[in-house]
Design a protein around this motif. Structure first.
Motif, mmCIF file in Angstrom:
data_model
loop_
_atom_site.group_PDB
_atom_site.id
_atom_site.type_symbol
_atom_site.label_atom_id
_atom_site.label_comp_id
_atom_site.label_asym_id
_atom_site.label_seq_id
_atom_site.Cartn_x
_atom_site.Cartn_y
_atom_site.Cartn_z
ATOM 1 N N GLN A 74 -58.514 30.069 -4.448
ATOM 2 C CA GLN A 74 -57.003 29.814 -4.230
ATOM 3 C C GLN A 74 -56.203 31.074 -3.573
ATOM 4 O O GLN A 74 -54.930 30.968 -3.608
ATOM 5 N N LEU A 75 -56.890 32.151 -3.188
ATOM 6 C CA LEU A 75 -56.034 33.262 -2.768
ATOM 7 C C LEU A 75 -56.333 33.499 -1.207
ATOM 8 O O LEU A 75 -55.961 34.430 -0.393
ATOM 9 N N HIS A 76 -57.049 32.635 -0.651
ATOM 10 C CA HIS A 76 -57.387 32.579 0.758
ATOM 11 C C HIS A 76 -56.152 32.575 1.482
ATOM 12 O O HIS A 76 -55.164 32.013 1.373
ATOM 13 N N SER A 77 -56.169 33.190 2.528
ATOM 14 C CA SER A 77 -55.047 33.302 3.747
ATOM 15 C C SER A 77 -55.784 33.207 4.995
ATOM 16 O O SER A 77 -56.901 33.005 5.296
ATOM 17 N N CYS A 78 -54.951 33.933 5.951
ATOM 18 C CA CYS A 78 -55.381 33.810 7.383
ATOM 19 C C CYS A 78 -55.830 34.923 8.129
ATOM 20 O O CYS A 78 -56.348 34.929 8.928
ATOM 21 N N HIS A 79 -55.949 36.034 7.120
ATOM 22 C CA HIS A 79 -56.694 37.472 7.699
ATOM 23 C C HIS A 79 -57.388 37.817 6.332
ATOM 24 O O HIS A 79 -57.256 37.756 5.497
ATOM 25 N N THR A 80 -58.517 38.573 6.976
ATOM 26 C CA THR A 80 -59.433 39.142 5.853
ATOM 27 C C THR A 80 -59.800 40.561 6.692
ATOM 28 O O THR A 80 -60.201 40.668 7.962
ATOM 29 N N ALA A 81 -59.622 41.647 5.812
ATOM 30 C CA ALA A 81 -59.885 43.120 6.172
ATOM 31 C C ALA A 81 -60.687 43.664 5.148
ATOM 32 O O ALA A 81 -60.546 43.494 3.862
ATOM 33 N N VAL A 82 -61.395 44.550 5.441
ATOM 34 C CA VAL A 82 -62.055 45.489 4.418
ATOM 35 C C VAL A 82 -61.807 46.786 4.389
ATOM 36 O O VAL A 82 -61.895 47.497 5.654
ATOM 37 N N VAL A 83 -61.037 47.494 3.926
ATOM 38 C CA VAL A 83 -60.494 48.821 3.764
ATOM 39 C C VAL A 83 -61.054 49.667 2.747
ATOM 40 O O VAL A 83 -60.709 49.501 1.448
ATOM 41 N N ASP A 84 -61.822 50.913 2.880
ATOM 42 C CA ASP A 84 -62.259 51.705 1.858
ATOM 43 C C ASP A 84 -63.081 50.966 0.845
ATOM 44 O O ASP A 84 -63.033 51.252 -0.278
ATOM 45 N N GLY A 85 -63.815 49.833 0.965
ATOM 46 C CA GLY A 85 -64.419 48.996 0.362
ATOM 47 C C GLY A 85 -63.740 47.845 -0.399
ATOM 48 O O GLY A 85 -64.360 47.249 -0.980
ATOM 49 N N TYR A 86 -62.410 47.913 -0.181
ATOM 50 C CA TYR A 86 -61.514 46.856 -0.754
ATOM 51 C C TYR A 86 -61.279 45.895 0.248
ATOM 52 O O TYR A 86 -61.134 45.970 1.555
#
Length: 97
Positions: free
Chosen positions: A21-33
């Protein structure tokens, strides 16, 4: 890790436990988050400084007025930034505007 030329982000979202339900157009991983969608930089900074016990932050969809979705002459939509855990629990982390 930098992924280039990825056309299907669904497996990445699944690997990082982003609730559907939170999916969107971009996904990134920053400092493990995981950062999903058009999350404001201020909330990413807050996440990295507070280091809550969550998997990441998400802005589902592409609300007008969110970072990268500004539209001259159109008022910003109200939207929420959600935190989520690897178990799928979600909570409102911030609201805009």
């Amino acid at each position: 890790m930098v992924e280039k030329g990825v056309n299907d982000l669904y497996p990445i979202k699944t690997d990082y436990n982003v609730p559907q339900q939170l999916h969107s157009c971009h996904t990134a991983v920053v400092d493990g988050y995981v950062i999903e969608g058009h999350v404001p930089a201020a909330e990413i900074s807050r996440l990295l400084s507070e280091k809550p016990d969550v998997a990441g932050l998400a802005v589902p969809g592409m609300p007008i007025g969110s970072p990268g979705m500004e539209s001259p002459g159109q008022p910003a939509e109200a939207y929420s930034v959600y935190s989520f855990t690897s178990g799928g629990e979600t909570a409102v982390f911030a609201t805009y505007p």
